[in-house]
Motif scaffolding. Structure first.
Motif, mmCIF file in Angstrom:
data_model
loop_
_atom_site.group_PDB
_atom_site.id
_atom_site.type_symbol
_atom_site.label_atom_id
_atom_site.label_comp_id
_atom_site.label_asym_id
_atom_site.label_seq_id
_atom_site.Cartn_x
_atom_site.Cartn_y
_atom_site.Cartn_z
ATOM 1 N N UNK A 40 2.392 7.477 0.517
ATOM 2 C CA UNK A 40 1.149 7.762 1.239
ATOM 3 C C UNK A 40 0.197 6.567 1.149
ATOM 4 N N UNK A 41 0.106 5.972 -0.022
ATOM 5 C CA UNK A 41 -0.764 4.802 -0.199
ATOM 6 C C UNK A 41 -0.289 3.653 0.683
ATOM 7 N N UNK A 42 1.029 3.434 0.752
ATOM 8 C CA UNK A 42 1.573 2.362 1.598
ATOM 9 C C UNK A 42 1.230 2.595 3.071
ATOM 10 N N UNK A 43 1.349 3.852 3.539
ATOM 11 C CA UNK A 43 1.020 4.167 4.931
ATOM 12 C C UNK A 43 -0.464 3.924 5.189
ATOM 13 N N UNK A 44 -1.311 4.344 4.265
ATOM 14 C CA UNK A 44 -2.753 4.111 4.415
ATOM 15 C C UNK A 44 -3.067 2.617 4.419
ATOM 16 N N UNK A 45 -2.365 1.864 3.601
ATOM 17 C CA UNK A 45 -2.592 0.416 3.545
ATOM 18 C C UNK A 45 -2.247 -0.236 4.873
ATOM 19 N N UNK A 46 -1.170 0.200 5.504
ATOM 20 C CA UNK A 46 -0.778 -0.348 6.806
ATOM 21 C C UNK A 46 -1.862 -0.046 7.842
ATOM 22 N N UNK A 47 -2.377 1.191 7.834
ATOM 23 C CA UNK A 47 -3.456 1.549 8.761
ATOM 24 C C UNK A 47 -4.705 0.713 8.512
#
Length: 164
Positions: A75-82
């Motif tokens: 989830x953190x990785x997805x948020x970082x991409x956004x």
């Protein structure tokens, strides 16, 4: 038999010395093993400090915790991409030049401000101050260039922003 007793007594010294050396070596080995067991016991107690005696349950709970951490990390990785995508489009480069637009007026009351994103797209705001009033002009910047002619002060502000 005297000679036999002599040899036995003569070799007894070597036998006793050999046994003393063997006992010392065995003592050292036992001491090393005791240290290893003590270290293992510390690790075992640290591992078992949760109070659970069933190692299978303990391993399953640890695996579940690891899976939870992995899900959270995803989830953190997805948020970082956004966030990375959003940050590229925000204004992050700024160039400001204050200048005197009219020689007869004192002070640098006029200004040129350039706001650019990561891709050098943004706006140029030029505020000109005169005795009659203040005038503000906005020009669009795309890929570090504009379709209209820029004043020297506007060019300087644009260069400052791009060089950041």
């Amino acid at each position: 038999m005297d000679q036999l007793e002599y040899y036995i007594e003569y070799y007894n010294i070597y036998i006793v010395c050999g046994m003393i050396i063997a006992v010392i070596l065995l003592f050292i080995i036992a001491l090393i093993q005791q240290i290893k067991i003590s270290n293992f016991r510390k690790k075992y107690n640290l591992f078992m400090k949760s109070g659970e005696v069933d190692i299978e349950k303990l391993l399953i709970s640890q695996i579940n915790k690891i899976e939870g951490v992995e899900n959270h990390l995803t989830k953190i990785d997805k948020n970082q991409i956004l966030l990375d995508k959003r940050i590229d489009s925000t204004y992050q480069k700024i160039g400001i030049v204050k200048y005197n637009a009219f020689k007869e007026m004192g002070g640098n009351l006029s200004f040129a401000i350039v706001l650019l994103n990561y891709y050098n797209n943004g706006v140029l705001i030029n505020g000109i101050h005169s005795r009659d009033g203040s005038y503000t002009y906005v020009k669009t910047i795309e890929n570090g260039k504009t379709s209209v002619q820029l004043s020297p002060e506007e060019n300087e502000a644009l260069d400052k922003a791009i060089r950041q």
